[in-house]
Motif scaffolding. Structure first.
Motif, PDB file in Angstrom:
ATOM      1  N   GLY A  59      -0.348  -1.568 -15.932  1.00 49.86           N
ATOM      2  CA  GLY A  59      -1.050  -3.198 -15.455  1.00 49.86           C
ATOM      3  C   GLY A  59      -2.365  -3.432 -15.134  1.00 49.86           C
ATOM      4  N   PRO A  60      -2.783  -2.973 -13.878  1.00 48.51           N
ATOM      5  CA  PRO A  60      -4.395  -3.520 -14.138  1.00 48.51           C
ATOM      6  C   PRO A  60      -5.154  -2.554 -14.892  1.00 48.51           C
ATOM      7  CG  PRO A  60      -3.531  -2.246 -12.079  1.00 48.51           C
ATOM      8  CD  PRO A  60      -2.689  -2.564 -12.413  1.00 48.51           C
ATOM      9  N   LYS A  61      -4.586  -1.301 -15.808  1.00 47.49           N
ATOM     10  CA  LYS A  61      -5.337  -1.390 -16.603  1.00 47.49           C
ATOM     11  C   LYS A  61      -5.578  -1.415 -17.627  1.00 47.49           C
ATOM     12  CE  LYS A  61      -5.287   3.743 -14.337  1.00 47.49           C
ATOM     13  NZ  LYS A  61      -4.594   3.497 -12.722  1.00 47.49           N
TER      14      LYS A  61
ATOM     15  N   LEU B  95       1.618   2.447 -23.874  1.00 47.16           N
ATOM     16  CA  LEU B  95       0.724   2.465 -22.639  1.00 47.16           C
ATOM     17  C   LEU B  95       0.454   1.057 -22.298  1.00 47.16           C
ATOM     18  CD1 LEU B  95      -0.197   3.936 -20.302  1.00 47.16           C
ATOM     19  CD2 LEU B  95      -2.777   4.520 -22.082  1.00 47.16           C
ATOM     20  N   PHE B  96      -0.198   0.413 -23.748  1.00 51.63           N
ATOM     21  CA  PHE B  96      -0.836  -0.549 -23.652  1.00 51.63           C
ATOM     22  C   PHE B  96      -0.124  -1.578 -24.344  1.00 51.63           C
ATOM     23  CE2 PHE B  96      -4.570   1.630 -21.339  1.00 51.63           C
ATOM     24  CZ  PHE B  96      -3.901   1.010 -20.077  1.00 51.63           C
ATOM     25  N   ALA B  97       0.058  -1.210 -25.616  1.00 52.02           N
ATOM     26  CA  ALA B  97       0.491  -2.066 -26.622  1.00 52.02           C
ATOM     27  C   ALA B  97       1.326  -3.236 -26.487  1.00 52.02           C
ATOM     28  CB  ALA B  97       0.962  -1.481 -28.106  1.00 52.02           C
ATOM     29  N   GLY B  98       1.250  -4.527 -26.659  1.00 50.28           N
ATOM     30  CA  GLY B  98       2.389  -5.500 -25.906  1.00 50.28           C
ATOM     31  C   GLY B  98       2.442  -5.599 -25.144  1.00 50.28           C
ATOM     32  N   GLY B  99       2.004  -5.461 -24.180  1.00 48.07           N
ATOM     33  CA  GLY B  99       2.088  -5.447 -22.542  1.00 48.07           C
ATOM     34  C   GLY B  99       3.246  -5.524 -21.971  1.00 48.07           C
ATOM     35  N   PRO B 100       3.833  -6.031 -20.836  1.00 50.35           N
ATOM     36  CA  PRO B 100       4.431  -5.510 -19.684  1.00 50.35           C
ATOM     37  C   PRO B 100       6.139  -6.735 -20.357  1.00 50.35           C
ATOM     38  CG  PRO B 100       2.948  -7.260 -18.361  1.00 50.35           C
ATOM     39  CD  PRO B 100       2.355  -7.359 -20.060  1.00 50.35           C
ATOM     40  N   ARG B 101       5.897  -6.958 -21.265  1.00 44.15           N
ATOM     41  CA  ARG B 101       7.524  -7.178 -21.939  1.00 44.15           C
ATOM     42  C   ARG B 101       7.819  -5.501 -22.780  1.00 44.15           C
ATOM     43  NH1 ARG B 101      10.827 -11.678 -23.960  1.00 44.15           N
ATOM     44  NH2 ARG B 101      12.851 -10.276 -24.974  1.00 44.15           N
ATOM     45  N   ALA B 102       6.604  -5.544 -23.794  1.00 46.60           N
ATOM     46  CA  ALA B 102       6.992  -4.441 -24.646  1.00 46.60           C
ATOM     47  C   ALA B 102       7.495  -2.799 -23.687  1.00 46.60           C
ATOM     48  CB  ALA B 102       5.742  -3.437 -25.600  1.00 46.60           C
TER      49      ALA B 102
ATOM     50  N   THR C 192       8.830  -1.475 -13.179  1.00 44.14           N
ATOM     51  CA  THR C 192       7.951  -1.934 -12.414  1.00 44.14           C
ATOM     52  C   THR C 192       6.807  -0.823 -11.545  1.00 44.14           C
ATOM     53  OG1 THR C 192      10.250  -3.423 -11.472  1.00 44.14           O
ATOM     54  CG2 THR C 192       8.330  -2.862 -10.352  1.00 44.14           C
ATOM     55  N   ARG C 193       8.002  -0.139 -11.405  1.00 50.65           N
ATOM     56  CA  ARG C 193       6.548   1.979 -10.800  1.00 50.65           C
ATOM     57  C   ARG C 193       5.764   1.569 -11.741  1.00 50.65           C
ATOM     58  NH1 ARG C 193       6.105   3.708  -6.413  1.00 50.65           N
ATOM     59  NH2 ARG C 193       7.864   3.338  -5.903  1.00 50.65           N
ATOM     60  N   ILE C 194       6.357   1.472 -13.185  1.00 50.22           N
ATOM     61  CA  ILE C 194       4.680   2.338 -14.115  1.00 50.22           C
ATOM     62  C   ILE C 194       4.159   0.796 -14.167  1.00 50.22           C
ATOM     63  CG2 ILE C 194       4.663   2.386 -16.838  1.00 50.22           C
ATOM     64  CD1 ILE C 194       7.472   3.957 -16.870  1.00 50.22           C
TER      65      ILE C 194
ATOM     66  N   LEU D  65      14.891   8.930 -17.984  1.00 47.64           N
ATOM     67  CA  LEU D  65      14.463   7.878 -16.434  1.00 47.64           C
ATOM     68  C   LEU D  65      14.066   8.554 -15.294  1.00 47.64           C
ATOM     69  CD1 LEU D  65      17.234   5.535 -16.416  1.00 47.64           C
ATOM     70  CD2 LEU D  65      15.081   5.436 -17.366  1.00 47.64           C
ATOM     71  N   CYS D  66      15.053   9.338 -14.747  1.00 44.63           N
ATOM     72  CA  CYS D  66      14.653   9.867 -13.526  1.00 44.63           C
ATOM     73  C   CYS D  66      13.112  10.706 -14.124  1.00 44.63           C
ATOM     74  CB  CYS D  66      15.536  11.227 -12.748  1.00 44.63           C
ATOM     75  SG  CYS D  66      15.005  11.544 -11.331  1.00 44.63           S
ATOM     76  N   ALA D  67      13.054  11.693 -14.961  1.00 46.66           N
ATOM     77  CA  ALA D  67      11.026  12.344 -15.245  1.00 46.66           C
ATOM     78  C   ALA D  67      10.336  11.759 -15.106  1.00 46.66           C
ATOM     79  CB  ALA D  67      11.537  13.343 -16.398  1.00 46.66           C
ATOM     80  N   ILE D  68      10.478  10.723 -16.091  1.00 44.47           N
ATOM     81  CA  ILE D  68       9.770   9.550 -16.146  1.00 44.47           C
ATOM     82  C   ILE D  68       8.840   8.923 -14.444  1.00 44.47           C
ATOM     83  CG2 ILE D  68       8.978   7.449 -17.187  1.00 44.47           C
ATOM     84  CD1 ILE D  68      10.689   8.338 -20.064  1.00 44.47           C
ATOM     85  N   TYR D  69      10.186   8.802 -14.007  1.00 44.84           N
ATOM     86  CA  TYR D  69       9.692   8.513 -12.870  1.00 44.84           C
ATOM     87  C   TYR D  69       8.749   9.025 -11.486  1.00 44.84           C
ATOM     88  CZ  TYR D  69      10.654   5.117  -8.154  1.00 44.84           C
ATOM     89  OH  TYR D  69      10.582   4.454  -7.590  1.00 44.84           O
ATOM     90  N   ARG D  70       9.714   9.888 -11.828  1.00 43.43           N
ATOM     91  CA  ARG D  70       8.851  10.680 -11.078  1.00 43.43           C
ATOM     92  C   ARG D  70       7.346  11.248 -11.342  1.00 43.43           C
ATOM     93  NH1 ARG D  70      11.883  14.202  -7.674  1.00 43.43           N
ATOM     94  NH2 ARG D  70      14.191  14.193  -7.750  1.00 43.43           N
TER      95      ARG D  70
END
Length: 471
Positions: free
Chosen positions: A292-294, A217-224, A285-287, A250-255
């Motif tokens: 990201g702000p969180k 979720l947050f660990a490792g930042g955007p790269r992780a 990018t969507r996630i 992919l699609c299930a997570i995107y939704r």
């Protein structure tokens, strides 16, 4: 009549939160807590974590990470009660009272215990090999978590419904034995949300630390986040070839992070030949747009002492409910304070019936004193002092001033002032022009005023007891 519903959610502190935790637990729980007719309680279940984790560093790290995660995701400590289980001494005491009325046969039927026994037998081991009493009696601790605060609704997964039913059974048994027609403990109701999303992991199975298929979720930042999404298993179809949106995660997570229309559009592009690499980048990018702000807030919280302050304030709010309940339960089972009898016994127990000061060193390196009510509830926290002697001297001064025969509350002596606090209503204790201590925040002015009266009564009771004890 109070029409608000008390809802309680426990969060086990034995791991680092991942995307599945966010979608399946954190986000729906916060939506529930935001409802205007709900009094929400959230706690870090660190006693429960000890049942399945014997790594102290992992427990400590997880407590910090999970508290920061929930706060960063929008948990408002001014609106809810947010605390650590291990900061509430009434919970283990209630656990023992409940243990004494719980049938062993009830524990024998617990799913977790039966699963462990079955696994041992399947491997040719003794039925109870490696099974601790913590695992066996876990449902009693869970019942205490719930019953200590009179929670009416407990959101759980379907696999946890049995534990709520056990809590009901235990509460009803206790009421039958000791209630004398009263409902001392309120039986809770399990709430199962059938619509809560279960995210698939990297390999398509349910996202779980047990499968090692999680997305951080947050660990490792955007790269992780990007690296994990890049490892989602897909087939070998090339760019331009039609793809089945349901053939991978992919699609299930995107939704889970998009509107229905956006999810349908993403699936349509996959059918039209969108490259797997591009699809994964769009998912990242969507996630990131949502979390990201969180993550920035999470990083800020983990680098400060703010979490500890929030949890201590939450513990004080929680104990304000749990301590009076335990006092009633102790009375009900016969653990009463001494009545008429030996004067020597009465004198020796006087200190247990009045408030007390405690001094300690805070994480900032400064020294403080707290004033605890007779029931152990935290009523006052001092300003920081440079030395332990300074904190102790002010405690001595308070007892001396309050115990004087000529003492009256007033601006030239000890007095209380209403104060502003970022989390709600508060008040301060002053001695003439010297600010000594504070209390709060409270949800509203009525709660603050009640706390002020409670403090004054507790201090005056202490001072009268000290005066009576003088030879």
């Amino acid at each position: 009549m109070n029409a608000r519903t008390r809802v309680l959610t426990g969060i086990t502190t034995s791991g680092t939160p991942h995307l599945g935790n966010y979608v399946g637990a954190i986000r729906p729980a916060l939506r529930l807590a935001a409802q205007p007719d709900t009094d929400a309680f959230f706690f870090l279940a660190d006693y429960h974590a000890l049942i399945k984790c014997d790594d102290p560093e992992r427990i400590a790290r997880s407590r910090l990470e999970i508290a920061a995660t929930w706060l960063a995701c929008g948990l408002d400590p001014a609106r809810v009660t947010f605390y650590r289980q291990s900061d509430i001494p009434e919970i283990p005491e209630l656990t023992w009272l409940l243990t004494c009325v719980t049938a062993k046969g009830l524990m024998n039927r617990a799913h977790a215990y039966k699963a462990a026994v079955d696994a041992n037998i399947a491997q040719g081991e003794d039925a109870d090999a490696g099974i601790t009493l913590g695992l066996y009696s876990y449902p009693v601790l869970m019942a205490a978590d719930i019953l200590a605060f009179g929670a009416q609704r407990v959101p759980v997964g379907r696999d946890q419904v049995q534990h709520i039913e056990m809590a009901r059974d235990i509460a009803q048994r206790f009421n039958h034995l000791y209630g004398a027609g009263r409902e001392l403990l309120a039986p809770p109701v399990a709430v199962v949300d059938e619509d809560v999303a279960t995210l698939p992991g990297l390999d398509g199975r349910k996202m779980s630390k047990s499968y090692d298929n999680t997305i951080p979720l947050f660990a490792g930042g955007p790269r992780a986040l990007e690296d994990a999404i890049a490892r989602i298993v897909t087939d070998s179809r090339r760019p331009g070839e039609p793809k089945d949106p349901d053939s991978n995660a992919l699609c299930a997570i995107y939704r889970a992070f998009a509107t229905r229309a956006q999810g349908d559009a993403y699936a349509a592009e996959l059918r039209a030949g969108l490259a797997w690499g591009e699809a994964k980048q769009r998912l990242a990018t969507r996630i990131e747009a949502e979390i990201g702000p969180k993550r920035a807030r999470y990083d800020q919280l983990t680098a400060s002492n703010q979490i500890e302050e929030i949890l201590q304030e939450g513990a004080a709010k929680a104990r304000a409910l749990a301590a009076p309940l335990l006092a009633r339960l102790r009375e009900a089972v016969g653990l009463r304070a001494p009545q008429a009898g030996s004067a020597q016994v009465m004198r020796s127990n006087a200190a247990a019936r009045v408030g007390r000061f405690v001094t300690f060193r805070g994480k900032d390196g400064h020294f403080h004193f707290r004033f605890l009510g007779a029931d152990g509830v935290d009523l006052l926290l001092s300003v920081p002092f440079d030395t332990p002697k300074a904190a102790a001297d002010w405690v001595q001064m308070l007892d001396k001033a309050g115990g004087a025969a000529s003492f009256v509350w007033g601006p030239d002596n000890l007095h209380l002032r209403i104060a502003e606090h970022i989390g709600g209503q508060a008040f301060e204790l002053w001695f003439a022009h010297e600010r000594l201590a504070e209390a709060g925040p409270y949800a509203n002015a009525d709660a603050r005023d009640a706390a002020m009266l409670q403090l004054v009564d507790a201090l005056e009771t202490r001072w009268r007891a000290l005066a009576a004890a003088q030879p």
